[in-house]
Scaffold this active site. Structure first.
Site, PDB file in Angstrom:
ATOM      1  N   GLU A   1       8.283  14.062 -24.169  1.00 31.42           N
ATOM      2  CA  GLU A   1       7.722  14.396 -25.510  1.00 31.42           C
ATOM      3  C   GLU A   1       6.422  13.651 -25.696  1.00 31.42           C
ATOM      4  OE1 GLU A   1      10.742  12.882 -28.421  1.00 31.42           O
ATOM      5  OE2 GLU A   1      11.167  10.864 -27.033  1.00 31.42           O
TER       6      GLU A   1
ATOM      7  N   ARG B   1      21.573  11.717 -30.710  1.00 30.45           N
ATOM      8  CA  ARG B   1      20.486  10.684 -31.283  1.00 30.45           C
ATOM      9  C   ARG B   1      21.350   9.508 -31.744  1.00 30.45           C
ATOM     10  NH1 ARG B   1      18.046  16.010 -33.598  1.00 30.45           N
ATOM     11  NH2 ARG B   1      15.913  15.941 -33.078  1.00 30.45           N
TER      12      ARG B   1
ATOM     13  N   ARG C   1      21.048   9.460 -25.875  1.00 33.87           N
ATOM     14  CA  ARG C   1      19.615   9.202 -25.808  1.00 33.87           C
ATOM     15  C   ARG C   1      19.730   7.674 -26.238  1.00 33.87           C
ATOM     16  NH1 ARG C   1      15.174  12.022 -29.387  1.00 33.87           N
ATOM     17  NH2 ARG C   1      16.544  10.791 -31.137  1.00 33.87           N
TER      18      ARG C   1
ATOM     19  N   HIS D   1      21.400  14.000 -51.431  1.00 31.82           N
ATOM     20  CA  HIS D   1      22.822  14.223 -51.114  1.00 31.82           C
ATOM     21  C   HIS D   1      23.211  15.580 -51.772  1.00 31.82           C
ATOM     22  CE1 HIS D   1      23.733   9.720 -50.503  1.00 31.82           C
ATOM     23  NE2 HIS D   1      23.021  10.233 -49.340  1.00 31.82           N
TER      24      HIS D   1
ATOM     25  N   CYS E   1      15.553  19.998 -26.138  1.00 31.53           N
ATOM     26  CA  CYS E   1      16.336  19.589 -27.231  1.00 31.53           C
ATOM     27  C   CYS E   1      15.592  19.510 -28.581  1.00 31.53           C
ATOM     28  CB  CYS E   1      16.923  18.210 -26.747  1.00 31.53           C
ATOM     29  SG  CYS E   1      15.653  16.916 -26.845  1.00 31.53           S
TER      30      CYS E   1
ATOM     31  N   ASN F   1       9.610  18.502 -30.704  1.00 29.04           N
ATOM     32  CA  ASN F   1       9.097  17.959 -32.019  1.00 29.04           C
ATOM     33  C   ASN F   1       7.776  16.897 -31.610  1.00 29.04           C
ATOM     34  OD1 ASN F   1      11.075  19.236 -32.895  1.00 29.04           O
ATOM     35  ND2 ASN F   1      12.535  17.335 -33.086  1.00 29.04           N
ATOM     36  N   ASP F   2       7.986  16.024 -30.969  1.00 23.80           N
ATOM     37  CA  ASP F   2       7.064  14.937 -30.586  1.00 23.80           C
ATOM     38  C   ASP F   2       6.027  15.638 -29.754  1.00 23.80           C
ATOM     39  OD1 ASP F   2       7.595  12.622 -32.117  1.00 23.80           O
ATOM     40  OD2 ASP F   2       9.621  12.502 -31.070  1.00 23.80           O
TER      41      ASP F   2
ATOM     42  N   ARG G   1       3.973  15.109 -37.629  1.00 24.68           N
ATOM     43  CA  ARG G   1       5.040  16.194 -37.395  1.00 24.68           C
ATOM     44  C   ARG G   1       5.411  16.233 -38.798  1.00 24.68           C
ATOM     45  NH1 ARG G   1       9.853  13.613 -33.707  1.00 24.68           N
ATOM     46  NH2 ARG G   1      11.075  14.586 -35.202  1.00 24.68           N
TER      47      ARG G   1
HETATM   48  C1  PEP Z   1      11.707  15.834 -30.229  1.00 23.52           C
HETATM   49  O1  PEP Z   1      10.902  15.058 -30.513  1.00 23.52           O
HETATM   50  O2  PEP Z   1      11.958  17.026 -30.137  1.00 23.52           O
HETATM   51  C2  PEP Z   1      13.305  15.003 -30.215  1.00 23.52           C
HETATM   52  C3  PEP Z   1      14.299  15.930 -29.786  1.00 23.52           C
HETATM   53  O3  PEP Z   1      13.516  13.902 -30.843  1.00 23.52           O
HETATM   54  P1  PEP Z   1      13.359  13.340 -32.363  1.00 23.52           P
HETATM   55  O4  PEP Z   1      13.077  14.804 -33.130  1.00 23.52           O
HETATM   56  O5  PEP Z   1      14.514  12.695 -32.476  1.00 23.52           O
HETATM   57  O6  PEP Z   1      12.291  12.549 -32.213  1.00 23.52           O
HETATM   58 MG    MG Z   2      11.361  12.681 -30.480  1.00 20.51          MG
END
Ligand code: PEP
Ligand code: MG
Length: 838
Positions: free
Chosen positions: A695, A564, A601, A457, A766, A718-719, A729
């Site tokens: 993703e 999210r 989402r 925090h 995103c 990201n995924d 990741r």
């Molecule tokens: C992603 O995977 O890029 C994404 C936006 O979803 P999250 O990071 O919430 O898995």
């Molecule tokens: Mg994702």
């Protein structure tokens, strides 16, 4: 200490009771881990023998411990050698950190599978912290699940405080050779060996630390074969402890370890190096030059006894009410939700029934309000600290903070406002969230602490204040004299004790430039993101709360590209009601307004995001398991409830529903049927837009097949990166390689955009790549229509687009698609090369 009555422990299973002496495993029968009972089970659901917090759940699902508020700890261990099953045959029904009631189901197991594949089904219930152990039914015989079985009395906590100062000895790192890490049996052996020394001893793995005398704390580290661990010890017998325990670890802690490659050779002791640079973990990015100001912990004196219990009770109530209103003010003034949520959690602690009961009991027993409150908070906090694990350590810090706040109010102590010089760099063992929120940023330019973590925090608050911060710095930092000039380079994880002038100057120039640039971008945040040659792109926000939605809109967001939704409910133990969900989505839709898109989402649970109220079985590879839409289609009531609430709360014209982790076209069709069904039930004639996240590489490669059936795509880089490059990741050693600018990922993005545009559909990005200024020209050049970025970066990314030339971006994108590596891509992304010459 509270005068607590004896606690009744219930039988966790039905079965035949056996004495521990008869268990064919010396680690258990010798009571090395604790006294208790053994049951040969006839039922297949392990239930909680007492109420408390699940203080540890082994990832292999076969063992779990529960800690009662009084400190009594019970370890439940299903079968013998079941750790070797790697989770097969067990389904966890609770998660670590969850509060459970006595009798609540914890683990379901397949007795037939265990009988065939493990040494034995004998299940142990061991009291690993508790005294005055009495067996209620000494006879061996048949027990029913939930039948009272034992009485235990809470014990004074024997946890010693953390090491202060810089005298700790550290062992060399060793690689664990235990095939299943330090699970219950080896952890018990190590803890027992550690207890024979007076020193305070810790076991470390990377930045995690466990009290080496606590079986549960060691288990909570969830170590694995091959993990690099080391020991630290402070005290008169520290050296002997390190030598002996290094050998215990090297010899497998009672397990036979055969791997020659991993068999660790204890190395000579190493003292913490004394150097001009102290290292830590970056808690908040940035760099600053300043002068050391040591922040000493303040000790408050309290009178122990009191004669007027009603008066003491009124004092406590009064202080609690004042603390609540102070915290409310901090919440109201918070600049973002993450910050506000910290103080909301503190307000909840003020109402925690077990803390209040504990304090009440002590007041009844003739103690003062201050003593009672301090004892209640400290007992629980010390217990949490001794257990190890990030979650409980965070809670302990919150408890200390709230404890101190209320205590000061009871004692009428006002915060001593230390007079700070300009450019102060605060150094502390630990800062509390309250101290951090109250920092005067006109004078404080950064801080470094011995404790804390990058996800704490305090770190969240430091980021909200824009203060560079380091945590996990060696205790030696506490010996620096006030006024010492230091350079805090949080980005590099370093505190320079004798910084050279050139370095200070360079960082200072950079800091001022960045600040000026930021101010300029914020002032122009409402302007469109249109390149200098007239190509427009939407810049929207990634959000996880109403407050972030509000903040995003003030920073120039053109809508929300990713809500999210799972983050709205992370702190809960029970599912939100329909009304609660509707209220949340409506508030967010109102904040976004009728002119902008809101992309919600659906729940992306699983993988690295467990939801407490959606218990899931342990998975060996959670990122490749029941995640996102897979889980929602397996438990369609989750999806239905969510869609019903979303449909009832947002303007359908601007509402976009987005499905995460879609792999098969059939998943999209199935989800659409559920959506149509719910829309029909709600009497809606119009359906919201429906899109999917790209993703999973399969979805990107099949984008031309998906495209006719969706309204839009949004690429989760990201995924997509982790699945394309086969790199976790969150893997610390692969972090620099798991680069979303890898040409393989860029080719999948290019393919997706082409397929979508051929069907007249728009594509957003995103994932975090969209928030990376260096990547923006490439994404623009690949033809992406929308970038959904993290809230603070909205003005920066918009400003950057306005400086770019779209044609140059297109050429650049074509060029990098042919490159070999992410490094090559990064090498051509010079910040100024795509700006049009005037
Ligand atoms: C992603 O995977 O890029 C994404 C936006 O979803 P999250 O990071 O919430 O898995
Ligand atoms: Mg994702």
């Amino acid at each position: 200490m509270a005068i607590s009555p004896q606690l009744e422990l219930l039988a966790p299973l039905a079965g035949v009771l056996l004495a521990l002496d008869d268990v064919p495993d010396p680690v258990f029968s010798s009571r090395l881990m604790g006294d208790g009972v053994c049951i040969d089970p006839t039922s297949q659901v392990l239930c909680a023998p007492l109420a408390g917090v699940v203080s540890n759940r082994q990832h292999t699902g076969h063992a779990l411990s529960i800690t009662h508020d009084t400190g009594v700890q019970v370890l439940l261990h299903i079968g013998l050698d079941t750790v070797n099953l790697g989770g097969a045959g067990f389904s966890a029904l609770v998660v670590e950190g969850q509060r459970v009631e006595a009798g609540q189901p914890l683990i379901e197991f397949d007795a037939d599978y265990l009988a065939l594949n493990a040494r034995s089904l004998l299940t142990l219930m061991l009291v690993i912290s508790g005294d005055g152990f009495v067996a209620l039914d000494a006879d061996q015989g048949v027990v029913e699940s939930g039948q009272p079985l034992l009485l235990v009395r809470p014990r004074e906590l024997d946890v010693k405080p953390e090491v202060q100062g810089g005298e700790a000895l550290h062992s060399a790192a060793q690689l664990l050779a235990n095939p299943n890490g330090l699970h219950a049996r080896p952890a018990g052996v190590l803890a027992q060996a550690a207890k024979s020394f007076d020193s305070v001893i810790y076991l470390h793995r990377q930045h995690e630390t466990a009290n080496a005398k606590s079986l549960v704390a060691i288990m909570a580290l969830q170590t694995k074969y091959g993990d690099s661990v080391h020991l630290s010890a402070a005290g008169h017998d520290a050296q002997a402890a390190i030598t002996a325990l290094s050998h215990v670890l090297a010899s497998g802690c009672g397990e036979s370890v055969t791997s020659a490659t991993l068999a660790p050779q204890p190395e000579p002791l190493v003292q913490q190096p004394v150097s001009d640079v102290l290292r830590g973990v970056c808690a908040s990015a940035g760099a600053a030059f300043g002068h050391v100001v040591q922040v000493a912990a303040c000790t408050l004196e309290v009178v122990e006894n009191a004669t007027d219990a009603p008066h003491e009770r009124a004092c406590l109530q009064d202080a609690l009410a004042q603390a609540d209103s102070q915290l409310q003010t901090l919440r109201d003034n918070a600049s973002n939700t993450a910050q506000g949520d910290i103080f909301k959690a503190h307000q909840a602690l003020l109402q925690d029934p077990s803390l209040l009961e504990h304090a009440d009991e002590l007041i009844d027993a003739g103690k003062s309000a201050g003593h009672a409150w301090r004892s209640a908070t400290e007992t629980t906090s010390t217990l949490f600290k001794s257990l190890g694990g990030q979650l409980l350590a965070e809670r302990a810090l919150d408890l200390d903070d709230v404890g101190q706040r209320v205590l000061k109010l009871i004692l009428g102590v006002h915060d001593n406002t230390q007079v700070l010089p300009q450019h102060a760099i605060l150094i502390a063992e630990q800062l509390t969230p309250s101290q951090t929120a109250a920092l005067d940023t006109r004078k404080v330019v950064g801080f470094a602490t011995v404790g804390g973590g990058a996800t704490s925090h305090v770190a969240i608050l430091a980021r909200a204040l824009g203060l560079p911060a380091l945590c996990g710095v060696a205790p030696q930092v506490l010996t620096l004299a006030n006024g010492t000039p230091v350079l805090l380079n949080a980005d590099a994880g370093e505190l320079h004790l004798q910084p050279d002038d050139a370095l200070v100057e360079r960082l200072e120039v950079q800091r001022v430039q960045l600040q000026q640039r930021r101010q300029h971008d914020v002032q122009h945040a409402s302007l469109a993101a249109c390149t200098r040659d007239g190509h427009t792109i939407e810049i929207t926000a990634n959000i996880a709360s109403q407050a972030e939605a509000e903040q995003a809109m003030t920073l120039g967001a053109q809508g929300v590209g990713l809500l999210r939704s799972e983050f709205l409910y992370l702190e809960r133990n029970s599912a939100p009601t329909h009304e609660e969900q509707v209220a949340t989505y409506r508030a967010i839709a109102d904040a976004v307004g009728p002119e902008h898109n809101l992309v919600v989402r659906t729940l992306d649970v699983g993988g690295d995001k467990p939801l407490t109220y959606v218990p899931m079985a342990h998975e060996t590879n959670p990122f490749l398991g029941m995640r996102g839409i897979r889980l929602c289609l397996e438990r369609p009531e989750l999806l239905r409830d969510q869609l019903r609430a979303i449909l009832a709360s947002a303007d359908l014209a601007r509402l976009h529903i987005m499905l995460p982790m879609v792999t098969h076209v059939s998943e999209l069709h199935e989800a659409r049927r559920v959506l149509q069904d719910e829309a029909q039930r709600a009497g809606l004639v119009q359906l919201p837009k429906l899109g999917i996240m790209i993703e999973v590489p399969a979805a990107a490669l099949m984008a031309d097949v998906f495209a006719p059936h969706v309204d839009f795509f949004s690429i989760g880089t990201n995924d997509l990166t982790q699945y394309t490059l086969a790199m976790d990741r969150d893997h610390p050693r692969l972090a620099s390689q798991a680069d979303s600018l890898h040409p393989a990922v860029l080719r999948l993005i290019a393919h997706t955009v082409k397929a979508a545009h051929a069907h007249g559909k728009w594509v957003g990005v995103c994932g975090a790549l969209a928030s990376e200024p260096q990547a923006v020209p490439v994404l623009l050049g690949l033809g992406v229509d929308e970038l959904s970025v993290s809230v603070p970066l909205i003005p920066t990314i918009k400003a950057q687009v306005r400086e770019l030339d779209f044609n140059a971006c297109t050429t650049l994108a074509e060029q990098v698609l042919g490159f070999e590596s992410a490094q090559q891509v990064r090498a051509v992304l010079q910040p100024q090369s795509l700006v049009l010459e005037n």
